[in-house]
Write a protein that holds these residues in place. Structure first.
Motif, short mmCIF file in Angstrom:
data_model
loop_
_atom_site.label_atom_id
_atom_site.label_comp_id
_atom_site.label_asym_id
_atom_site.label_seq_id
_atom_site.Cartn_x
_atom_site.Cartn_y
_atom_site.Cartn_z
N THR A 168 -7.25 1.39 7.16
CA THR A 168 -8.07 2.56 6.18
C THR A 168 -8.47 3.87 7.50
OG1 THR A 168 -10.48 1.42 6.79
CG2 THR A 168 -8.98 1.27 4.26
N TYR A 183 -8.52 -4.68 8.16
CA TYR A 183 -8.57 -3.32 6.78
C TYR A 183 -8.92 -1.62 7.32
CZ TYR A 183 -7.10 -6.57 2.84
OH TYR A 183 -6.24 -7.40 1.34
N VAL A 212 -5.40 5.87 7.95
CA VAL A 212 -5.53 7.28 6.67
C VAL A 212 -6.68 8.34 6.80
CG1 VAL A 212 -5.91 6.78 4.10
CG2 VAL A 212 -4.86 5.44 5.02
N SER A 213 -7.83 8.35 6.77
CA SER A 213 -8.74 8.78 7.37
C SER A 213 -8.26 9.71 8.84
CB SER A 213 -10.35 8.83 8.09
OG SER A 213 -10.99 9.39 8.00
N SER A 238 -7.25 5.01 1.10
CA SER A 238 -8.19 3.72 1.39
C SER A 238 -8.31 3.37 0.77
CB SER A 238 -9.47 4.63 2.36
OG SER A 238 -8.74 5.10 3.05
N SER A 239 -8.80 2.96 -0.81
CA SER A 239 -8.62 2.57 -1.98
C SER A 239 -7.58 1.28 -1.98
CB SER A 239 -9.60 3.17 -3.24
OG SER A 239 -10.71 3.51 -3.08
N SER A 293 0.62 -0.56 0.03
CA SER A 293 0.00 -0.14 0.11
C SER A 293 0.90 1.27 0.09
CB SER A 293 -0.76 0.41 0.91
OG SER A 293 -1.34 -1.09 1.10
N ILE A 300 -5.37 0.55 -0.48
CA ILE A 300 -5.42 -0.87 0.76
C ILE A 300 -6.63 -1.39 0.33
CG2 ILE A 300 -5.69 -1.00 3.41
CD1 ILE A 300 -4.51 1.84 3.81
N LYS A 301 -7.76 -1.25 0.06
CA LYS A 301 -8.53 -2.82 -0.10
C LYS A 301 -8.34 -2.63 -1.49
CE LYS A 301 -11.36 0.65 0.77
NZ LYS A 301 -13.07 1.79 1.05
#
Length: 261
Positions: free
Chosen positions: A237, A233, A240-241, A191-192, A63, A194-195
């Motif tokens: 995320t 996960y 990150v937020s 975040s995307s 990531s 990571i996912k």
């Protein structure tokens, strides 16, 4: 726990509200699980903790690597779209439309088995980072381009009038304004990343999702395994937020301070 639009909620109100929301979610999940008679046992994951930790670390590495490279690709493409050389301009636009118009899963197979094989990229982890970076770079490019176009030309005219050099104009005007405006969208894109890294499991990259799939084939505890991996996960995320929110406040404060100078 009510407050008007003209005042900020107190710390106590925030904590109580967050606790109530968490309690509602826990109750909803408990009722849903109880209604189907499912009994969860997360202790079965303990003997796999080393493998899970390694998969978790690999997801972080992939990531972060993809985040850095996709930022570079996105920034370069956003600037190149303003080029007066039509070949460069069209190349960037075609890249963005192709990447955004096709599924990531298709791109993973295409880039790894065709492009990667043709150019001798055999390392799955390196290939995964490159593929993810190319995919996310197209979206980041549009975020940056939109942010640049939203900056009023008057800002540049003022900077020129007071004698700022192009470098100082970028540092003191463009960058703070741009960051204040695009950080929420960038945080969502990070975040995307990571996912989306979970899809690299289709080319046998041993990250978190692939690790859980292997564990599930061994202990047959699908629900516990995937609920736990979802929680991991979420930790990434959510982090990150939180960082994004802190940076957003910082750059907005800098922008307001410079605006009133």
């Amino acid at each position: 726990m009510k407050y008007t639009h003209n005042e900020n909620p107190t710390v106590i109100n925030k904590v109580l509200s967050a606790f109530c929301v968490l309690l509602i979610l826990i109750c909803f999940m408990w009722l849903s699980i109880s209604s189907i008679g499912l009994k969860l046992d997360f202790t079965t994951l303990l003997k796999y903790k080393q493998r899970i930790w390694q998969g978790f670390l690999m997801t972080i590495v992939i990531s972060i690597g993809s985040l850095i490279i996709s930022l570079f690709i996105g920034s370069l493409t956003a600037i190149a779209q303003k080029s007066k050389v039509l070949i460069i301009n069209y190349l960037c636009k075609i890249y963005i439309h192709l990447i955004r118009g096709t599924p990531l899963l298709v791109q993973i197979y295409f880039f790894y088995y065709i492009i990667g094989t043709a150019w001798g990229i055999n390392n799955r982890y390196l290939a995964g980072i490159i593929i993810l970076s190319i995919f996310e770079g197209a979206y980041i490019s549009e975020i940056i381009r939109g942010g640049l176009e939203s900056i009023d030309n008057q800002q540049y005219e003022i900077a020129k009038a007071i004698g700022l050099t192009p470098i100082k104009t970028f540092k003191l005007v463009t960058f703070p304004i741009l960051m204040a405006r695009i950080l929420p969208a960038l945080a969502g894109q990070f975040s995307s990343i990571i996912k989306d890294s979970s899809l690299l499991s289709v080319i046998a990259v041993i990250e978190l999702t692939q690790t859980i799939q292997e564990i599930s084939a061994d202990n047959f505890r699908m629900f516990e395994n995937y609920i736990f991996v979802g929680f991991l996960y979420f930790i990434l995320t959510f982090s990150v937020s939180m960082v994004s929110t802190w940076l957003e406040r910082r750059y907005k404060h800098e922008y307001r301070a410079k605006k009133h100078m």
